[in-house]
Design a protein around this motif. Structure first.
Motif, PDB file in Angstrom:
ATOM      1  N   GLU A  40       0.829  -1.208   0.000  1.00  0.00           N
ATOM      2  CA  GLU A  40       0.000   0.000   0.000  1.00  0.00           C
ATOM      3  C   GLU A  40       0.865   1.260   0.000  1.00  0.00           C
ATOM      4  N   ARG A  41       1.997   1.211   0.710  1.00  0.00           N
ATOM      5  CA  ARG A  41       2.921   2.351   0.707  1.00  0.00           C
ATOM      6  C   ARG A  41       3.466   2.566  -0.704  1.00  0.00           C
ATOM      7  N   LEU A  42       3.853   1.477  -1.356  1.00  0.00           N
ATOM      8  CA  LEU A  42       4.369   1.581  -2.720  1.00  0.00           C
ATOM      9  C   LEU A  42       3.288   2.079  -3.685  1.00  0.00           C
ATOM     10  N   ARG A  43       2.055   1.620  -3.496  1.00  0.00           N
ATOM     11  CA  ARG A  43       0.958   2.073  -4.342  1.00  0.00           C
ATOM     12  C   ARG A  43       0.778   3.592  -4.204  1.00  0.00           C
ATOM     13  N   THR A  44       0.867   4.093  -2.987  1.00  0.00           N
ATOM     14  CA  THR A  44       0.759   5.533  -2.747  1.00  0.00           C
ATOM     15  C   THR A  44       1.893   6.280  -3.439  1.00  0.00           C
ATOM     16  N   GLU A  45       3.110   5.751  -3.329  1.00  0.00           N
ATOM     17  CA  GLU A  45       4.260   6.393  -3.967  1.00  0.00           C
ATOM     18  C   GLU A  45       4.122   6.397  -5.488  1.00  0.00           C
ATOM     19  N   VAL A  46       3.646   5.306  -6.054  1.00  0.00           N
ATOM     20  CA  VAL A  46       3.447   5.249  -7.508  1.00  0.00           C
ATOM     21  C   VAL A  46       2.399   6.276  -7.926  1.00  0.00           C
ATOM     22  N   ASN A  47       1.306   6.340  -7.192  1.00  0.00           N
ATOM     23  CA  ASN A  47       0.268   7.325  -7.521  1.00  0.00           C
ATOM     24  C   ASN A  47       0.801   8.754  -7.434  1.00  0.00           C
ATOM     25  N   GLN A  48       1.624   9.023  -6.435  1.00  0.00           N
ATOM     26  CA  GLN A  48       2.238  10.352  -6.327  1.00  0.00           C
ATOM     27  C   GLN A  48       3.141  10.622  -7.524  1.00  0.00           C
ATOM     28  N   GLY A  49       3.890   9.602  -7.938  1.00  0.00           N
ATOM     29  CA  GLY A  49       4.768   9.759  -9.099  1.00  0.00           C
ATOM     30  C   GLY A  49       3.988  10.038 -10.368  1.00  0.00           C
ATOM     31  N   VAL A  50       2.871   9.345 -10.545  1.00  0.00           N
ATOM     32  CA  VAL A  50       2.037   9.578 -11.720  1.00  0.00           C
ATOM     33  C   VAL A  50       1.491  11.006 -11.709  1.00  0.00           C
ATOM     34  N   GLU A  51       1.050  11.452 -10.543  1.00  0.00           N
ATOM     35  CA  GLU A  51       0.556  12.830 -10.422  1.00  0.00           C
ATOM     36  C   GLU A  51       1.652  13.840 -10.759  1.00  0.00           C
ATOM     37  N   LEU A  53       4.272  13.293 -12.702  1.00  0.00           N
ATOM     38  CA  LEU A  53       4.503  13.228 -14.149  1.00  0.00           C
ATOM     39  C   LEU A  53       3.438  14.000 -14.912  1.00  0.00           C
ATOM     40  N   ASN A  54       2.203  13.837 -14.512  1.00  0.00           N
ATOM     41  CA  ASN A  54       1.107  14.547 -15.171  1.00  0.00           C
ATOM     42  C   ASN A  54       1.234  16.063 -15.024  1.00  0.00           C
ATOM     43  N   ALA A  55       1.871  16.491 -13.945  1.00  0.00           N
ATOM     44  CA  ALA A  55       2.075  17.922 -13.708  1.00  0.00           C
ATOM     45  C   ALA A  55       3.435  18.395 -14.230  1.00  0.00           C
ATOM     46  N   ASN A  56       4.134  17.529 -14.984  1.00  0.00           N
ATOM     47  CA  ASN A  56       5.469  17.829 -15.531  1.00  0.00           C
ATOM     48  C   ASN A  56       6.489  18.153 -14.445  1.00  0.00           C
ATOM     49  N   LYS A  57       6.341  17.531 -13.293  1.00  0.00           N
ATOM     50  CA  LYS A  57       7.310  17.683 -12.206  1.00  0.00           C
ATOM     51  C   LYS A  57       8.195  16.442 -12.220  1.00  0.00           C
ATOM     52  N   VAL A  58       9.255  16.499 -13.018  1.00  0.00           N
ATOM     53  CA  VAL A  58      10.146  15.354 -13.152  1.00  0.00           C
ATOM     54  C   VAL A  58      11.527  15.698 -12.622  1.00  0.00           C
ATOM     55  N   LEU A  59      12.243  14.668 -12.197  1.00  0.00           N
ATOM     56  CA  LEU A  59      13.602  14.827 -11.690  1.00  0.00           C
ATOM     57  C   LEU A  59      14.567  14.098 -12.612  1.00  0.00           C
ATOM     58  N   GLU A  60      15.787  14.561 -12.638  1.00  0.00           N
ATOM     59  CA  GLU A  60      16.830  13.892 -13.417  1.00  0.00           C
ATOM     60  C   GLU A  60      17.270  12.634 -12.675  1.00  0.00           C
ATOM     61  N   GLU A  61      17.793  11.657 -13.426  1.00  0.00           N
ATOM     62  CA  GLU A  61      18.154  10.380 -12.833  1.00  0.00           C
ATOM     63  C   GLU A  61      19.189  10.496 -11.723  1.00  0.00           C
ATOM     64  N   ASP A  62      20.140  11.427 -11.837  1.00  0.00           N
ATOM     65  CA  ASP A  62      21.156  11.556 -10.788  1.00  0.00           C
ATOM     66  C   ASP A  62      20.586  12.120  -9.495  1.00  0.00           C
ATOM     67  N   GLU A  63      19.385  12.688  -9.548  1.00  0.00           N
ATOM     68  CA  GLU A  63      18.705  13.152  -8.348  1.00  0.00           C
ATOM     69  C   GLU A  63      17.926  12.025  -7.681  1.00  0.00           C
ATOM     70  N   VAL A  64      17.574  10.999  -8.440  1.00  0.00           N
ATOM     71  CA  VAL A  64      16.666   9.963  -7.967  1.00  0.00           C
ATOM     72  C   VAL A  64      17.378   8.660  -7.610  1.00  0.00           C
ATOM     73  N   PHE A  65      18.316   8.205  -8.434  1.00  0.00           N
ATOM     74  CA  PHE A  65      18.888   6.882  -8.273  1.00  0.00           C
ATOM     75  C   PHE A  65      19.579   6.638  -6.931  1.00  0.00           C
ATOM     76  N   PRO A  66      20.300   7.592  -6.348  1.00  0.00           N
ATOM     77  CA  PRO A  66      20.881   7.297  -5.032  1.00  0.00           C
ATOM     78  C   PRO A  66      19.826   6.925  -3.989  1.00  0.00           C
ATOM     79  N   ASP A  67      18.684   7.602  -3.996  1.00  0.00           N
ATOM     80  CA  ASP A  67      17.615   7.279  -3.050  1.00  0.00           C
ATOM     81  C   ASP A  67      17.010   5.910  -3.344  1.00  0.00           C
ATOM     82  N   ILE A  68      16.829   5.606  -4.628  1.00  0.00           N
ATOM     83  CA  ILE A  68      16.259   4.310  -5.011  1.00  0.00           C
ATOM     84  C   ILE A  68      17.197   3.181  -4.587  1.00  0.00           C
ATOM     85  N   LEU A  69      18.479   3.339  -4.852  1.00  0.00           N
ATOM     86  CA  LEU A  69      19.444   2.311  -4.474  1.00  0.00           C
ATOM     87  C   LEU A  69      19.501   2.121  -2.964  1.00  0.00           C
ATOM     88  N   ALA A  70      19.428   3.213  -2.221  1.00  0.00           N
ATOM     89  CA  ALA A  70      19.433   3.114  -0.759  1.00  0.00           C
ATOM     90  C   ALA A  70      18.196   2.371  -0.268  1.00  0.00           C
TER      91      ALA A  70
END
Length: 83
Positions: A40-51, A53-70
């Motif tokens: 359910e936590r992941l579902r919430t995070e995915v929904n936030q990500g979709v929102e 993206l729809n609002a054109n609020k995107v991050l570059e991969e070097d801003e995101v991947f360290p957090d994902i890997l952690a």
């Protein structure tokens, strides 16, 4: 709390306990609920990500991947500790 499971699910839980995967049915159910919470936590995070993206609020991969890997490392650490 008493929960009545369908026969196939009850048999599955009992087999996990019998095979030593869990010490008790309660331990297996606790893990099942933990996994449901995580889903359910992941579902919430995915929904936030979709929102975002729809609002054109995107991050570059070097801003995101360290957090994902952690986070992936933490999930793997938790899995190895629970085995």
């Amino acid at each position: 709390m008493n929960v009545k499971l369908p026969n196939n699910q009850e048999a599955f839980i009992q087999s996990l306990v019998a095979n030593g995967r869990f010490e008790s049915k309660a331990d297996a159910m606790t893990e099942a609920i933990r996994l449901l919470e995580e889903r359910e936590r992941l579902r919430t995070e995915v929904n936030q990500g979709v929102e975002q993206l729809n609002a054109n609020k995107v991050l570059e991969e070097d801003e995101v991947f360290p957090d994902i890997l952690a986070e992936l490392n933490e999930i793997e650490r938790q899995r190895s500790n629970s085995s």
